[in-house]
Design an enzyme around this catalytic site. Sequence first.
Site, PDB file in Angstrom:
ATOM      1  N   ASN A 104      -2.799  -6.000  -6.254  1.00  0.00           N
ATOM      2  CA  ASN A 104      -3.524  -6.151  -4.998  1.00  0.00           C
ATOM      3  C   ASN A 104      -2.567  -6.752  -3.951  1.00  0.00           C
ATOM      4  OD1 ASN A 104      -5.047  -7.345  -2.885  1.00  0.00           O
ATOM      5  ND2 ASN A 104      -6.855  -7.266  -4.186  1.00  0.00           N
ATOM      6  N   PHE A 158       0.853  -1.190   0.000  1.00  0.00           N
ATOM      7  CA  PHE A 158       0.000   0.000   0.000  1.00  0.00           C
ATOM      8  C   PHE A 158       0.892   1.244   0.000  1.00  0.00           C
ATOM      9  CE2 PHE A 158      -1.877  -3.435   2.496  1.00  0.00           C
ATOM     10  CZ  PHE A 158      -3.061  -3.676   1.833  1.00  0.00           C
ATOM     11  N   ASP A 171       1.046  -1.009  -5.004  1.00  0.00           N
ATOM     12  CA  ASP A 171      -0.203  -0.270  -4.785  1.00  0.00           C
ATOM     13  C   ASP A 171      -1.141  -0.584  -5.948  1.00  0.00           C
ATOM     14  OD1 ASP A 171      -0.938   2.264  -2.776  1.00  0.00           O
ATOM     15  OD2 ASP A 171      -2.110   2.253  -4.628  1.00  0.00           O
ATOM     16  N   SER A 172      -2.432  -0.444  -5.676  1.00  0.00           N
ATOM     17  CA  SER A 172      -3.406  -0.742  -6.738  1.00  0.00           C
ATOM     18  C   SER A 172      -3.643   0.470  -7.646  1.00  0.00           C
ATOM     19  CB  SER A 172      -4.729  -1.195  -6.115  1.00  0.00           C
ATOM     20  OG  SER A 172      -5.175  -0.210  -5.206  1.00  0.00           O
ATOM     21  N   ASP A 209       0.450  -0.521   5.287  1.00  0.00           N
ATOM     22  CA  ASP A 209      -0.282   0.720   5.590  1.00  0.00           C
ATOM     23  C   ASP A 209      -1.557   0.773   4.732  1.00  0.00           C
ATOM     24  OD1 ASP A 209      -1.019   3.212   6.503  1.00  0.00           O
ATOM     25  OD2 ASP A 209       0.382   4.306   5.232  1.00  0.00           O
ATOM     26  N   CYS A 250      -5.352   2.901  10.201  1.00  0.00           N
ATOM     27  CA  CYS A 250      -5.824   4.286  10.318  1.00  0.00           C
ATOM     28  C   CYS A 250      -7.321   4.326  10.556  1.00  0.00           C
ATOM     29  CB  CYS A 250      -5.432   5.110   9.096  1.00  0.00           C
ATOM     30  SG  CYS A 250      -6.056   4.439   7.553  1.00  0.00           S
TER      31      CYS A 250
END
Length: 388
Positions: free
Chosen positions: A271, A223, A244-245, A292, A332
């Site tokens: 993914n 991520f 990352d996507s 993250d 988060c």
Amino acid sequence: MAAATVTISPRGVDRLLAGHPWIYRTDVTDADGAEPGSIVQLVDRRKRFWGQALYSSTSQIALRFLTRENRAVDKTFFAERIAAAAAYRAQVVTRSTACRLVAAEGDLLPSLIVDRYGDCLVMQTLSQGMDRLKPLLVEILQEQFAPRSILERNDSSVRKLEDLEERRGVLAGEPVREVVTEEDGVRLCYDLETGQKTGGFLDQRENVTAARSYARGRLLDCFTYTGRFAVGLARQCDSVLAIDSSPQALSLARRNQELNGLTNIEWREGNCFDFLKAADHEGQRFDMVVLDPPAFARQRAALESALRGYKELNLRAIKILNPGGYLVTCSCSFHVKESDFLGAIASAALDARRTLVVVERRTQSRDHPILLTVPETHYLKCFILRVL
Ligand SMILES: C[S@@+](CC[C@H](N)C(=O)[O-])C[C@H]1O[C@@H](n2cnc3c(N)ncnc32)[C@H](O)[C@@H]1O
């Protein structure tokens, strides 16, 4: 014009006494005459004065507390609060040209975000009250910081709850799209027009610096977004794989790699869940894995499934760490408490039959203050763990 008076219930008074700045609509017993977004005086049913707040006519959060004092809530009031927020940043942000200058409730300026990216400021006014004050706030920001540009990123969906339209654009100064900052010796480029949040995840700045002490060998940054961790840790590592996507995020990530003259990062669009599973089957191993992900629990109802998601993700990461390797794992989601998050990681470690040491218990960077009596201001959880 005299400020309208809003009457709150005993439960509303109790919330204020408990140090919480939000009063819900169900605790408002009389708001007749209060205009949407106005500054109102709070009284209880015996007409006792409790302070002043921003009033919203649509949100479930009807009142956002501003002050206990019966004083003018005017330009001087807001200028003092913004100056106090900036003075604190001058203490805690020493090696970065980017920071959160005003963190809403955390700086006693509810629903106002102001982020500094170099010589540009990006603001969000996320309630009717703060939105109405926008021209005044822009004036204060210009006087105190003389920025090249003040942009608004009011394209956050939370504005719908306030019946405010989504907007973005220049509020003062020149149009600016890209800005390069320097954060702890790393150069980072932000797209202030389309980047996530106001451009990026400034709340992770200190966690990257902390992780640098342990980074080495082969790093996997899951991520990665625009590569904050990957680029920030690459100098300590032999090689970095960052996933990352979002292809847009990765193109900025490549720019960030170039800006720092790095050659040891491979960017992969995909993914992270799938990658982690495949990596374990293929026997790939890493010396540090950063996790993250986006918030898994945006609502309390999603808590159970969020914890299952965190367990699954951490399990897959723990499995591919070399002995002595480090896991930097974040959540988060405000609704996921620190202890629940740690519980999910512990459960993952047990399933993986690995023993982990908690090396650092961390949170959002200090320019995103956590108010002691306002749990909502503590949203980012970050653990650095070592696999024995
Ligand atoms: C919280 S942000 C990461 C922030 C980044 N670590 C930083 O410090 O700037 C989450 C990122 O996850 C990406 N994302 C969401 N779901 C994903 C998935 N299943 N696999 C890979 N990336 C995903 C989003 O595009 C977004 O960039």
